[in-house]
Motif scaffolding. Sequence first.
Motif, short mmCIF file in Angstrom:
data_model
loop_
_atom_site.label_atom_id
_atom_site.label_comp_id
_atom_site.label_asym_id
_atom_site.label_seq_id
_atom_site.Cartn_x
_atom_site.Cartn_y
_atom_site.Cartn_z
N ALA A 149 0.86 -1.18 0.00
CA ALA A 149 0.00 0.00 0.00
C ALA A 149 0.89 1.24 0.00
CB ALA A 149 -0.89 0.00 1.24
N PRO A 150 0.35 2.38 -0.39
CA PRO A 150 1.14 3.61 -0.40
C PRO A 150 1.75 3.96 0.96
CG PRO A 150 -0.89 3.95 -1.62
CD PRO A 150 -0.98 2.59 -0.97
N SER A 151 1.17 3.46 2.04
CA SER A 151 1.72 3.73 3.37
C SER A 151 3.07 3.04 3.60
CB SER A 151 0.73 3.29 4.45
OG SER A 151 0.48 1.89 4.35
N ASN A 152 3.38 2.02 2.83
CA ASN A 152 4.67 1.32 2.94
C ASN A 152 5.62 1.90 1.89
OD1 ASN A 152 6.86 -0.36 3.03
ND2 ASN A 152 5.75 -2.22 2.53
N ARG A 153 6.50 2.77 2.30
CA ARG A 153 7.38 3.46 1.34
C ARG A 153 8.42 2.55 0.71
NH1 ARG A 153 10.92 7.39 5.26
NH2 ARG A 153 12.76 6.74 4.13
N TRP A 154 8.59 1.34 1.21
CA TRP A 154 9.56 0.40 0.65
C TRP A 154 8.90 -0.69 -0.18
CZ3 TRP A 154 9.64 1.09 6.13
CH2 TRP A 154 10.50 2.10 6.53
N ARG A 155 7.60 -0.60 -0.42
CA ARG A 155 6.88 -1.68 -1.10
C ARG A 155 7.54 -2.02 -2.42
NH1 ARG A 155 1.54 1.61 -2.92
NH2 ARG A 155 2.66 2.84 -4.40
N PRO A 156 7.62 -3.23 -2.81
CA PRO A 156 7.00 -4.40 -2.22
C PRO A 156 7.81 -5.00 -1.07
CG PRO A 156 8.17 -5.09 -4.16
CD PRO A 156 8.32 -3.58 -4.06
N PHE A 157 8.91 -4.37 -0.70
CA PHE A 157 9.74 -4.88 0.40
C PHE A 157 9.13 -4.50 1.74
CE2 PHE A 157 12.45 -4.14 -3.26
CZ PHE A 157 12.99 -5.40 -3.44
N CYS A 158 9.50 -5.22 2.79
CA CYS A 158 8.95 -4.95 4.12
C CYS A 158 9.71 -3.84 4.84
CB CYS A 158 8.94 -6.22 4.96
SG CYS A 158 10.57 -6.88 5.32
N SER A 159 10.95 -3.58 4.40
CA SER A 159 11.76 -2.57 5.11
C SER A 159 12.83 -2.02 4.18
CB SER A 159 12.45 -3.22 6.31
OG SER A 159 13.37 -4.20 5.87
N ALA A 160 13.45 -0.94 4.63
CA ALA A 160 14.56 -0.35 3.87
C ALA A 160 15.71 -1.35 3.77
CB ALA A 160 15.02 0.94 4.54
N ARG A 161 15.94 -2.11 4.83
CA ARG A 161 17.03 -3.10 4.83
C ARG A 161 16.86 -4.13 3.72
NH1 ARG A 161 18.21 -8.18 6.73
NH2 ARG A 161 20.36 -8.50 7.36
N CYS A 162 15.64 -4.68 3.60
CA CYS A 162 15.39 -5.68 2.55
C CYS A 162 15.56 -5.07 1.16
CB CYS A 162 14.01 -6.30 2.71
SG CYS A 162 13.96 -7.56 4.00
N ARG A 163 15.10 -3.83 1.00
CA ARG A 163 15.25 -3.16 -0.30
C ARG A 163 16.72 -2.98 -0.64
NH1 ARG A 163 13.41 2.89 -0.86
NH2 ARG A 163 15.32 3.03 0.32
N GLU A 164 17.52 -2.56 0.34
CA GLU A 164 18.96 -2.35 0.12
C GLU A 164 19.69 -3.67 -0.16
OE1 GLU A 164 20.62 0.65 0.12
OE2 GLU A 164 18.70 1.67 0.34
N MET A 165 19.30 -4.73 0.55
CA MET A 165 19.93 -6.04 0.33
C MET A 165 19.63 -6.54 -1.09
SD MET A 165 21.48 -6.97 3.19
CE MET A 165 21.51 -8.73 3.27
N ASP A 166 18.41 -6.34 -1.56
CA ASP A 166 18.04 -6.75 -2.90
C ASP A 166 18.81 -5.95 -3.94
OD1 ASP A 166 15.90 -8.40 -4.47
OD2 ASP A 166 15.81 -6.38 -5.34
N LEU A 167 18.90 -4.65 -3.76
CA LEU A 167 19.66 -3.80 -4.68
C LEU A 167 21.12 -4.21 -4.71
CD1 LEU A 167 19.85 -1.37 -6.57
CD2 LEU A 167 20.16 0.07 -4.54
N GLY A 168 21.68 -4.52 -3.54
CA GLY A 168 23.07 -4.96 -3.48
C GLY A 168 23.30 -6.26 -4.22
N ALA A 169 22.33 -7.17 -4.17
CA ALA A 169 22.46 -8.43 -4.90
C ALA A 169 22.46 -8.19 -6.41
CB ALA A 169 21.32 -9.38 -4.52
N TRP A 170 21.62 -7.27 -6.87
CA TRP A 170 21.63 -6.93 -8.31
C TRP A 170 22.95 -6.25 -8.68
CZ3 TRP A 170 18.73 -8.78 -11.99
CH2 TRP A 170 17.47 -9.25 -11.69
N ALA A 171 23.43 -5.33 -7.85
CA ALA A 171 24.66 -4.60 -8.14
C ALA A 171 25.88 -5.52 -8.18
CB ALA A 171 24.87 -3.49 -7.12
N SER A 172 25.89 -6.56 -7.35
CA SER A 172 27.02 -7.49 -7.33
C SER A 172 26.85 -8.63 -8.34
CB SER A 172 27.20 -8.07 -5.93
OG SER A 172 26.11 -8.93 -5.61
N GLU A 173 25.78 -8.54 -9.13
CA GLU A 173 25.45 -9.53 -10.15
C GLU A 173 25.16 -10.90 -9.58
OE1 GLU A 173 28.30 -9.43 -13.36
OE2 GLU A 173 27.87 -7.34 -13.79
N SER A 174 24.64 -10.95 -8.34
CA SER A 174 24.19 -12.22 -7.77
C SER A 174 22.94 -12.71 -8.49
CB SER A 174 23.90 -12.05 -6.28
OG SER A 174 25.07 -11.76 -5.58
#
Length: 65
Positions: free
Chosen positions: A24-49
Amino acid sequence: MKTMSETATKIVPCPHCRGDSVFAPSNRWRPFCSARCREMDLGAWASESFRVEAAAPTEDSDLPH
């Protein structure tokens, strides 16, 4: 009376940790549950995992037609 946004709260699995995430719009990190999960996912893409499988190009495919 509840508004449409209050009755239509959708819970989805977080793409990174698979925990509950409010979609929902109230979750600023959607579809992730938190900023941490969003950052971890971005890091996996950046490292070509995460990679998209593709066939290796042949030498002929580099030539102009």
